[in-house]
Design an enzyme around this catalytic site. Sequence first.
Site, short mmCIF file in Angstrom:
data_model
loop_
_atom_site.label_atom_id
_atom_site.label_comp_id
_atom_site.label_asym_id
_atom_site.label_seq_id
_atom_site.Cartn_x
_atom_site.Cartn_y
_atom_site.Cartn_z
N GLU A 1 -8.57 -13.44 -1.49
CA GLU A 1 -8.41 -14.06 -0.51
C GLU A 1 -8.67 -15.37 0.16
O GLU A 1 -10.58 -14.65 0.60
CB GLU A 1 -7.57 -12.58 0.25
CG GLU A 1 -7.33 -12.56 1.59
CD GLU A 1 -6.79 -11.90 2.35
OE1 GLU A 1 -7.57 -11.94 3.51
OE2 GLU A 1 -6.58 -10.57 2.02
N HIS B 1 0.92 -0.82 0.39
CA HIS B 1 -0.11 -0.08 0.06
C HIS B 1 0.87 1.16 0.01
O HIS B 1 1.70 1.37 0.29
CB HIS B 1 -0.99 0.06 1.09
CG HIS B 1 -1.86 -1.04 1.21
ND1 HIS B 1 -1.57 -1.79 2.02
CD2 HIS B 1 -3.00 -1.17 1.07
CE1 HIS B 1 -2.41 -3.24 2.23
NE2 HIS B 1 -3.17 -2.56 1.61
N ASP C 1 -11.05 -11.22 10.93
CA ASP C 1 -9.51 -11.83 9.64
C ASP C 1 -8.25 -12.48 10.33
O ASP C 1 -7.38 -10.54 10.55
CB ASP C 1 -9.85 -10.27 8.74
CG ASP C 1 -8.60 -10.39 7.81
OD1 ASP C 1 -8.73 -11.67 6.88
OD2 ASP C 1 -9.12 -9.51 6.93
N ASP D 1 -4.60 -13.83 -2.85
CA ASP D 1 -3.67 -13.60 -1.62
C ASP D 1 -3.78 -14.52 -0.65
O ASP D 1 -4.59 -15.27 -0.12
CB ASP D 1 -4.29 -11.96 -0.60
CG ASP D 1 -3.74 -10.64 -1.56
OD1 ASP D 1 -3.68 -10.76 -1.50
OD2 ASP D 1 -4.17 -10.07 -0.39
N ASP E 1 -5.82 -13.93 9.34
CA ASP E 1 -4.92 -13.34 8.45
C ASP E 1 -3.26 -14.76 8.84
O ASP E 1 -2.10 -14.20 8.69
CB ASP E 1 -4.17 -11.98 8.56
CG ASP E 1 -5.75 -11.27 7.39
OD1 ASP E 1 -5.80 -11.97 6.58
OD2 ASP E 1 -5.21 -10.15 7.84
N ASP F 1 2.54 1.70 3.22
CA ASP F 1 3.21 1.12 3.82
C ASP F 1 4.44 1.32 3.87
O ASP F 1 5.37 1.75 4.59
CB ASP F 1 3.00 -0.05 3.04
CG ASP F 1 1.76 -0.39 3.69
OD1 ASP F 1 1.06 -0.41 4.36
OD2 ASP F 1 1.41 -1.39 1.85
#
Length: 437
Positions: free
Chosen positions: A269, A102, A308, A297, A310, A105
């Site tokens: 994702e 991003h 989420d 993803d 992850d 980031d």
Amino acid sequence: MSNEYFPGIDTIKYEGPDTDNHLAFCYYDENKEVAGKTMKDHFRFAIAYWHSFCGDGSDPFGIGTHNFPWDKTSDPVENAKYRLDAAFEFFTKLGTPYYCFHDRDLAPEGDSIEESEKILQSLVSKAKEYQEDTGVKLLWGTANLFTHPRYMNGAATNPDFEVVCHAAAQVKAALDATVELGGENYVFWGGREGYMKLLNTLMKKEQDHLGEFLRKARDYGRSIGFEGNFLIEPKPMEPTKHQYDFDSATVIGFLQEQDLIDDFKLNIEANHATLASHSFAHDLTVAAERGLLGSIDANRGDNQNGWDTDYFPTNLYDAVEAMIVLLENGGIEPGGFNFDAKIRRNSTDPEDLFHAHIGGMDTFARGLIIADKIMNDADFKKIRYGRYASFDEGNGKKFENGELSLEELRNLAAKSGEPKTISGKQELLENIVNRYI
């Protein structure tokens, strides 16, 4: 690179399934050919810049636990430069060919649009040098349109036009950065593009605004030479209660309605699919069967947690099902497998980041090997496609070709009588997958 942030860790190599070296690949051999292409070309693995180098282990109940060696000063821009050093050291030691980011980031936000653009450009220039030196490429870029308070009611769907303009400024800069870095795709994730309460929401107006926003972003991207895929990443909720990119089917319907189907594909994702009460393979299949599977993803959720999480992907059964879809799709290029996953809050050693990615890469590599054997050596395809044999010829084929009316179908049913019961062989297929695993 002026510093070493992962000392004592050499380039990660393939050593085979019998190795006892935890900093080596057991199954991911980038040069091994499976189904006509190398593993490196099948996966096109990428590292998520945000989780790996920005995620500090914080959660709603506690501050961060990861003390990054690249956070050296009180100046966020200087720290961003150190972070970039660390990222490319990690990419090259792990041997992944791509990364994703991003805008926020890579570069912190400034006090104005002009300052933010200037900071981003300075970091892009530095990243470009690293890409040229290492050969690591950008799989995709995107803009963070969900963290800043201005986006609390959405970005492109915000009821305040001024916020929409700020979102456009960010996307323009992120597209500029993606093109300069040779990014092969560009992603839109509608983190807050949805609603919390219908009482204060004009849903169609918001969705039409999103469509218009995406058309303008597409037009600008093409005007500056971006030739890759624009990708939308489905997610049903969190942070917004109901997001407009709920799942693959919802996104495809939106793209068709907004006349965006020719320029956009989907970035699927795993954890987002399961939050929508689907399997990872389901959302992959919905996209793939419509020619819209753009990228992946790679992560997983937690069956006991409804958010989420992850996690890094370690479920071999899920990986095998996903790789069956990918093999039938003929690949994913110019997309890839981006590890949108984070090490746990209590994983605080530098090598933990390597262990996590090695495990994920090995899981998918092993899944690919197994899926290829299932497709070629087992009765899987014969059983699966055999269920539909009645449509291969005769009246079944005529039906598929649109040659039979409803009345004609009715007469055929009356003539043939009650159909025979035909087994779906579900348990057999599950046993075949388990046998090859």
